[in-house]
Design a protein around this motif. Sequence first.
Motif, PDB file in Angstrom:
ATOM      1  N   MET A 161       3.007   0.426   1.165  1.00 55.27           N
ATOM      2  CA  MET A 161       3.146   1.870   0.969  1.00 55.27           C
ATOM      3  C   MET A 161       3.866   2.453   2.183  1.00 55.27           C
ATOM      4  SD  MET A 161      -0.562   2.899  -0.674  1.00 55.27           S
ATOM      5  CE  MET A 161      -0.027   4.510  -1.290  1.00 55.27           C
ATOM      6  N   PRO A 162       4.963   3.203   1.957  1.00 54.65           N
ATOM      7  CA  PRO A 162       5.737   3.725   3.089  1.00 54.65           C
ATOM      8  C   PRO A 162       5.023   4.836   3.867  1.00 54.65           C
ATOM      9  CG  PRO A 162       6.689   4.455   1.016  1.00 54.65           C
ATOM     10  CD  PRO A 162       5.590   3.505   0.679  1.00 54.65           C
ATOM     11  N   ASP A 163       4.144   5.602   3.217  1.00 57.73           N
ATOM     12  CA  ASP A 163       3.451   6.709   3.856  1.00 57.73           C
ATOM     13  C   ASP A 163       2.105   6.227   4.408  1.00 57.73           C
ATOM     14  OD1 ASP A 163       2.128   9.032   4.598  1.00 57.73           O
ATOM     15  OD2 ASP A 163       2.430  10.058   2.690  1.00 57.73           O
ATOM     16  N   LYS A 164       1.991   6.200   5.740  1.00 54.78           N
ATOM     17  CA  LYS A 164       0.784   5.674   6.399  1.00 54.78           C
ATOM     18  C   LYS A 164      -0.470   6.450   5.998  1.00 54.78           C
ATOM     19  CE  LYS A 164      -0.949   4.581  11.031  1.00 54.78           C
ATOM     20  NZ  LYS A 164      -1.359   3.218  10.946  1.00 54.78           N
ATOM     21  N   GLU A 165      -0.369   7.780   5.916  1.00 55.49           N
ATOM     22  CA  GLU A 165      -1.534   8.601   5.538  1.00 55.49           C
ATOM     23  C   GLU A 165      -1.997   8.286   4.124  1.00 55.49           C
ATOM     24  OE1 GLU A 165      -1.454  12.820   6.236  1.00 55.49           O
ATOM     25  OE2 GLU A 165      -0.437  12.533   8.162  1.00 55.49           O
TER      26      GLU A 165
END
Length: 90
Positions: free
Chosen positions: A49-53
């Motif tokens: 997943m590119p978005d860490k959050e």
Amino acid sequence: MNIYVSNLGFGVQSEDLKQLFSTFGSVSSANIIMDRATGRSRGFGFVEMPDKEAAEKAIKELDGSMMEGRSIKANEAKPREQSSSRNSFY
């Protein structure tokens, strides 16, 4: 972020994993690791997943959740350690 997902049922496909994690955000890839000899799932896989959050939220929400009657485990993937024994044959 690369996420390690384990305790998966042998019927779980990469697309199932992608759909499950996509409810939390964009999924770059989802792969179930297959046994080379038998072609059967080894019961674990990886989701990128590119978005860490979004990835952290997915881990928090999905770790311990049920999928195909099994309590799955989800956590941040750790880099593979290099094995020096592989290079000892040269």
